[in-house]
Design an enzyme around this catalytic site. Structure first.
Site, mmCIF file in Angstrom:
data_model
loop_
_atom_site.group_PDB
_atom_site.id
_atom_site.type_symbol
_atom_site.label_atom_id
_atom_site.label_comp_id
_atom_site.label_asym_id
_atom_site.label_seq_id
_atom_site.Cartn_x
_atom_site.Cartn_y
_atom_site.Cartn_z
ATOM 1 N N TYR A 92 0.820 -1.212 0.000
ATOM 2 C CA TYR A 92 0.000 0.000 0.000
ATOM 3 C C TYR A 92 0.854 1.263 0.000
ATOM 4 C CZ TYR A 92 -4.057 2.923 1.226
ATOM 5 O OH TYR A 92 -5.070 3.857 1.233
ATOM 6 N N GLN A 188 -0.824 -5.081 0.716
ATOM 7 C CA GLN A 188 -1.726 -4.812 -0.398
ATOM 8 C C GLN A 188 -1.405 -5.734 -1.573
ATOM 9 O OE1 GLN A 188 -3.054 -0.774 -2.452
ATOM 10 N NE2 GLN A 188 -1.045 -1.395 -3.234
ATOM 11 N N ASP A 273 0.711 -8.741 14.161
ATOM 12 C CA ASP A 273 0.423 -7.772 13.103
ATOM 13 C C ASP A 273 -0.863 -7.011 13.421
ATOM 14 O OD1 ASP A 273 -0.030 -6.379 10.760
ATOM 15 O OD2 ASP A 273 0.363 -8.091 9.441
ATOM 16 N N HIS A 302 3.646 -6.357 11.103
ATOM 17 C CA HIS A 302 3.305 -6.402 9.685
ATOM 18 C C HIS A 302 4.518 -6.662 8.794
ATOM 19 C CE1 HIS A 302 0.626 -6.001 6.369
ATOM 20 N NE2 HIS A 302 1.196 -4.919 5.885
#
Length: 324
Positions: A92, A188, A273, A302
């Site tokens: 992202y 993403q 995460d 993450h």
């Protein structure tokens, strides 16, 4: 960050109910058929990357609406026969960056195709693909609520279509073996890869790391981190749009693509995460219809496995290609 989601034994069995609209398949069939009306028109222009061991090409092809999408294409220097290929999708906010950012699979002997993400490229790595279409509704900053009141207008309809077309663009190059194509992405990019795995037949593998864009409702209920928080923030203002928002998101939920995906998959998850909560990752993984494995990183957020996960992927890729 302590563990905050379900315990690992529960996560391994967690298979939440999916919210799928009756016309899900028709929606995506129509979307991809409309995209196919535009010539793919792939262009591969030699690019001086100062990398002597790989040949690099600047890529342009037509994605959703015929819009031109940028990318990179790399092969080991001097390659003359078709190679197995990996098509990469990006996290992202990031853009395609530079060729030296994408050397792992090329160094392992794969043709490497990197898709730029339309409208993104201002967070960490630069991008070169605009998104000429704006949403028809007010939105919070970011991309998550752009066009969110109508699935036909939603931002990720364009992105997922670009991503399916990226596979076609890679296949158009004579140095790509059409029988040995793998897709890959993190965050993403992992969500995009999940969508492509469910929409594009003929793949031999999907590497899906800490995927975003799956289990939207649960994610907005248990974390307040970006990018999922963009949705919650929008709904905190537009209090009467909840039903419409989650109806739109159901057309883009990774779980609904996972149940349609048949290529072998390698997932990963970080149990701490707070960006893409473990339960949303396992929701996608447990619904995934094809052969699958998951690497669990208990003490990571993450970032997941990072270079350790890359090592896992390279070994997995080697085995997948041998078996193809």
């Amino acid at each position: 960050m302590p563990l905050f989601d379900k315990p690992l034994p529960e996560l391994r069995e967690y298979r939440p109910e999916r919210d799928e609209q009756p016309d899900f398949d028709e929606f995506w069939s129509r979307t991809l058929t409309e995209a196919a009306d535009f010539p793919l028109d792939p262009e591969f222009t030699p690019y001086d990357s100062a990398l002597s061991l790989v040949d690099v090409y600047d890529v342009r092809y037509s994605g959703w609406g015929g819009h031109r999408v940028a990318g990179w294409f790399m092969v080991p220097a001097g390659a003359s026969a078709p190679l197995p290929a990996v098509v990469h999708y990006i996290g992202y906010g990031g853009g395609r960056g530079f060729p030296h950012d994408w050397l792992a699979t090329a160094a392992a002997g794969f043709a490497t195709f990197v898709m730029d993400t339309r409208g993104q490229g201002s967070n960490g790595s630069p991008g070169d693909t605009p998104d000429p279409v704006g949403g028809q509704n007010a939105q919070t900053p970011g991309f998550m609520t752009r066009g969110i009141l109508d699935p036909a207008d939603y931002y990720y309809r364009r992105v997922f279509t670009d991503a399916v077309r990226a596979v076609d663009a890679a296949l158009s190059h004579p140095l790509v073996d059409p029988s040995r194509v793998v897709i890959a992405g993190s965050s993403q990019g992992g969500g995009i890869a999940t969508a492509v795995a469910g929409l594009r037949p003929g793949l031999i593998g999907a590497m899906i790391d800490v995927p975003f864009l799956t289990g939207f409702r649960r994610a907005t209920e248990i974390v307040e981190t970006q990018p999922y928080y963009e949705i919650a923030r929008y709904l905190s203002i537009h209090r009467d749009h909840e039903e419409r928002v989650f109806r739109t998101l159901s057309y883009f939920d990774g779980m609904n693509f996972a149940v349609r995906a048949t290529a072998p998959a390698l997932y990963s998850v970080g149990l701490m995460d707070t960006t893409c909560p473990p339960s949303t990752v396992f929701g996608s993984f447990n619904h995934y219809a094809g052969p699958k494995e998951i690497r669990v990183w208990p003490y990571n957020k993450h970032e997941g496995g990072q270079t350790f996960q890359t090592r896992e992927q390279l070994h997995w890729l080697r085995d997948i290609v041998k078996g193809a």
